[in-house]
Motif scaffolding. Structure first.
Motif, PDB file in Angstrom:
ATOM      1  N   ASP A   8      -3.657 -15.922  -0.115  1.00 16.64           N
ATOM      2  CA  ASP A   8      -2.287 -15.819  -0.643  1.00 16.64           C
ATOM      3  C   ASP A   8      -2.234 -14.588  -1.541  1.00 16.64           C
ATOM      4  O   ASP A   8      -3.137 -14.362  -2.346  1.00 16.64           O
ATOM      5  CB  ASP A   8      -1.922 -17.074  -1.436  1.00 16.64           C
ATOM      6  CG  ASP A   8      -0.425 -17.191  -1.671  1.00 16.64           C
ATOM      7  OD1 ASP A   8       0.130 -16.324  -2.373  1.00 16.64           O
ATOM      8  OD2 ASP A   8       0.186 -18.139  -1.154  1.00 16.64           O
ATOM      9  N   ASP A  54      -1.298 -18.038   3.811  1.00 19.59           N
ATOM     10  CA  ASP A  54       0.116 -17.736   3.595  1.00 19.59           C
ATOM     11  C   ASP A  54       0.580 -16.851   4.758  1.00 19.59           C
ATOM     12  O   ASP A  54      -0.243 -16.213   5.426  1.00 19.59           O
ATOM     13  CB  ASP A  54       0.300 -17.008   2.267  1.00 19.59           C
ATOM     14  CG  ASP A  54       1.774 -16.880   1.860  1.00 19.59           C
ATOM     15  OD1 ASP A  54       2.616 -17.599   2.438  1.00 19.59           O
ATOM     16  OD2 ASP A  54       2.071 -16.067   0.978  1.00 19.59           O
ATOM     17  N   LEU A  55       1.888 -16.823   5.009  1.00 26.44           N
ATOM     18  CA  LEU A  55       2.390 -16.002   6.117  1.00 26.44           C
ATOM     19  C   LEU A  55       2.692 -14.572   5.715  1.00 26.44           C
ATOM     20  O   LEU A  55       2.251 -13.623   6.350  1.00 26.44           O
ATOM     21  CB  LEU A  55       3.654 -16.639   6.713  1.00 26.44           C
ATOM     22  CG  LEU A  55       3.471 -17.672   7.818  1.00 26.44           C
ATOM     23  CD1 LEU A  55       4.822 -18.077   8.375  1.00 26.44           C
ATOM     24  CD2 LEU A  55       2.575 -17.159   8.928  1.00 26.44           C
ATOM     25  N   ARG A  56       3.477 -14.414   4.659  1.00 32.22           N
ATOM     26  CA  ARG A  56       3.895 -13.074   4.255  1.00 32.22           C
ATOM     27  C   ARG A  56       2.957 -12.523   3.188  1.00 32.22           C
ATOM     28  O   ARG A  56       2.943 -12.967   2.059  1.00 32.22           O
ATOM     29  CB  ARG A  56       5.325 -13.106   3.717  1.00 32.22           C
ATOM     30  CG  ARG A  56       6.364 -13.328   4.803  1.00 32.22           C
ATOM     31  CD  ARG A  56       7.749 -13.109   4.247  1.00 32.22           C
ATOM     32  NE  ARG A  56       8.779 -13.358   5.242  1.00 32.22           N
ATOM     33  CZ  ARG A  56      10.080 -13.283   5.005  1.00 32.22           C
ATOM     34  NH1 ARG A  56      10.510 -12.972   3.789  1.00 32.22           N
ATOM     35  NH2 ARG A  56      10.961 -13.532   5.956  1.00 32.22           N
ATOM     36  N   ILE A  80      -1.465 -23.020   8.011  1.00 28.65           N
ATOM     37  CA  ILE A  80      -0.475 -22.190   7.333  1.00 28.65           C
ATOM     38  C   ILE A  80       0.127 -22.977   6.173  1.00 28.65           C
ATOM     39  O   ILE A  80       0.540 -24.121   6.324  1.00 28.65           O
ATOM     40  CB  ILE A  80       0.648 -21.760   8.301  1.00 28.65           C
ATOM     41  CG1 ILE A  80       0.073 -20.967   9.495  1.00 28.65           C
ATOM     42  CG2 ILE A  80       1.705 -20.935   7.573  1.00 28.65           C
ATOM     43  CD1 ILE A  80      -0.607 -19.673   9.127  1.00 28.65           C
ATOM     44  N   THR A  82       3.041 -22.057   3.443  1.00 27.23           N
ATOM     45  CA  THR A  82       3.981 -20.988   3.114  1.00 27.23           C
ATOM     46  C   THR A  82       5.307 -21.546   2.630  1.00 27.23           C
ATOM     47  O   THR A  82       5.524 -22.762   2.657  1.00 27.23           O
ATOM     48  CB  THR A  82       4.204 -20.097   4.357  1.00 27.23           C
ATOM     49  OG1 THR A  82       5.018 -18.974   4.017  1.00 27.23           O
ATOM     50  CG2 THR A  82       4.869 -20.896   5.474  1.00 27.23           C
ATOM     51  N   THR A  83       6.177 -20.655   2.192  1.00 27.50           N
ATOM     52  CA  THR A  83       7.526 -21.070   1.783  1.00 27.50           C
ATOM     53  C   THR A  83       8.527 -20.817   2.900  1.00 27.50           C
ATOM     54  O   THR A  83       9.696 -21.172   2.776  1.00 27.50           O
ATOM     55  CB  THR A  83       7.981 -20.302   0.529  1.00 27.50           C
ATOM     56  OG1 THR A  83       7.893 -18.895   0.786  1.00 27.50           O
ATOM     57  CG2 THR A  83       7.109 -20.642  -0.658  1.00 27.50           C
ATOM     58  N   TYR A  84       8.087 -20.203   3.986  1.00 28.62           N
ATOM     59  CA  TYR A  84       8.999 -19.780   5.050  1.00 28.62           C
ATOM     60  C   TYR A  84       8.975 -20.741   6.233  1.00 28.62           C
ATOM     61  O   TYR A  84       7.926 -21.218   6.625  1.00 28.62           O
ATOM     62  CB  TYR A  84       8.629 -18.366   5.514  1.00 28.62           C
ATOM     63  CG  TYR A  84       8.535 -17.391   4.365  1.00 28.62           C
ATOM     64  CD1 TYR A  84       9.683 -16.899   3.750  1.00 28.62           C
ATOM     65  CD2 TYR A  84       7.300 -17.006   3.867  1.00 28.62           C
ATOM     66  CE1 TYR A  84       9.582 -16.033   2.674  1.00 28.62           C
ATOM     67  CE2 TYR A  84       7.194 -16.137   2.792  1.00 28.62           C
ATOM     68  CZ  TYR A  84       8.346 -15.656   2.198  1.00 28.62           C
ATOM     69  OH  TYR A  84       8.254 -14.808   1.128  1.00 28.62           O
ATOM     70  N   GLN A  89       8.989 -17.483  12.765  1.00 25.29           N
ATOM     71  CA  GLN A  89       7.753 -17.505  11.977  1.00 25.29           C
ATOM     72  C   GLN A  89       6.894 -18.708  12.333  1.00 25.29           C
ATOM     73  O   GLN A  89       5.673 -18.605  12.442  1.00 25.29           O
ATOM     74  CB  GLN A  89       8.102 -17.515  10.483  1.00 25.29           C
ATOM     75  CG  GLN A  89       8.624 -16.174   9.989  1.00 25.29           C
ATOM     76  CD  GLN A  89       9.290 -16.284   8.630  1.00 25.29           C
ATOM     77  OE1 GLN A  89       9.827 -17.320   8.277  1.00 25.29           O
ATOM     78  NE2 GLN A  89       9.252 -15.205   7.882  1.00 25.29           N
ATOM     79  N   TYR A 101       1.033 -26.316   9.946  1.00 23.20           N
ATOM     80  CA  TYR A 101       2.048 -25.524   9.252  1.00 23.20           C
ATOM     81  C   TYR A 101       2.688 -26.420   8.206  1.00 23.20           C
ATOM     82  O   TYR A 101       3.431 -27.337   8.529  1.00 23.20           O
ATOM     83  CB  TYR A 101       3.094 -25.038  10.268  1.00 23.20           C
ATOM     84  CG  TYR A 101       3.981 -23.910   9.819  1.00 23.20           C
ATOM     85  CD1 TYR A 101       3.967 -22.680  10.480  1.00 23.20           C
ATOM     86  CD2 TYR A 101       4.866 -24.061   8.759  1.00 23.20           C
ATOM     87  CE1 TYR A 101       4.806 -21.640  10.093  1.00 23.20           C
ATOM     88  CE2 TYR A 101       5.700 -23.024   8.360  1.00 23.20           C
ATOM     89  CZ  TYR A 101       5.661 -21.826   9.035  1.00 23.20           C
ATOM     90  OH  TYR A 101       6.497 -20.794   8.645  1.00 23.20           O
ATOM     91  N   LYS A 104       4.859 -24.953   0.957  1.00 25.29           N
ATOM     92  CA  LYS A 104       4.300 -25.029  -0.395  1.00 25.29           C
ATOM     93  C   LYS A 104       5.033 -26.063  -1.251  1.00 25.29           C
ATOM     94  O   LYS A 104       4.495 -26.547  -2.234  1.00 25.29           O
ATOM     95  CB  LYS A 104       4.362 -23.652  -1.060  1.00 25.29           C
ATOM     96  CG  LYS A 104       3.383 -22.649  -0.456  1.00 25.29           C
ATOM     97  CD  LYS A 104       3.524 -21.286  -1.092  1.00 25.29           C
ATOM     98  CE  LYS A 104       2.536 -20.300  -0.479  1.00 25.29           C
ATOM     99  NZ  LYS A 104       2.704 -18.933  -1.002  1.00 25.29           N
TER     100      LYS A 104
END
Length: 205
Positions: A8, A54-56, A80, A82-84, A89, A101, A104
């Motif tokens: 992250d 994390d993705l991004r 994964i 993530t917040t997305y 994605q 997936y 967070k």
């Protein structure tokens, strides 16, 4: 002991994840990565059981890093976190080889349970992610309506009855009913009205 690498780019968030995992007696954080490139390097070097990704992230994305890790190693699984949660994605991460997936914002116990499940070889999806994928799959199935099924559905939308549709398309009434049954199944609906509205939602009509 489940050996985990946390990737992250936000130090505070990464530290929070590490602290969370430290609460579990059966999970050990063996490394931390601040971007996708470092995640790949550390995964190959440390050989953890699981990468919490994390993705991004700057440089190489989480999805790209996932694809590299999965391609280069046989036993490392990627979860994964993530917040997305956009369709592209989600699908991009899963197509890259991620085994789960989660968001967070999920409860802490759900994240720890997800790590355990993925490490055990299972697939884990947040409820909202699973719902999104189901809708996506249904849409893909709907897009496979045959030209004749679409013809029948258009005439249903125009208000024609089965006998009228049969005459318009020069087919038997039983054939119309068969086409409609297939349409209902593909669109996951139970009646003519919902079939038409669902097809309109999917841009088929």
């Amino acid at each position: 002991m489940i050996r985990v690498l946390v990737a992250d780019d936000h130090p505070i968030v990464r530290g929070g994840i590490v602290s969370l995992l430290a609460q579990a007696d059966d999970i050990s954080v063996v490394g931390e990565a601040a971007d996708g490139t470092e995640a790949v390097r550390l995964a190959l070097e440390l050989r953890p059981d699981l990468v919490l990704m994390d993705l991004r992230m700057p440089g190489q994305s989480g999805a790209a890093a996932t694809a590299q890790i999965v391609a280069a190693t046989a036993g490392i699984r990627v979860l994964i976190l993530t917040t997305y949660e956009s369709d592209d994605q989600i699908l991009g991460a899963i197509e890259a080889g991620a085994s789960g997936y989660l968001l967070k914002a999920a409860p802490q116990e759900e994240i720890i349970a997800g790590v355990r499940s993925v490490a055990a070889g299972q697939t884990v999806l947040a409820p909202s992610i699973a719902a999104t994928l189901v809708q996506r799959v249904r849409g893909q199935s709907a897009a496979r309506l045959s030209p004749r099924e679409l013809d029948v559905l258009r005439l249903v939308g125009a208000g024609e009855s089965n006998p009228e549709i049969a005459r318009s398309l020069f087919i038997g009434e039983a054939t119309v009913k068969t086409h409609l049954l297939h349409v209902f199944e593909k669109l996951a609906v139970k009646d003519r009205t919902r079939a038409v509205t669902r097809a309109m939602e999917l841009g088929l009509l």
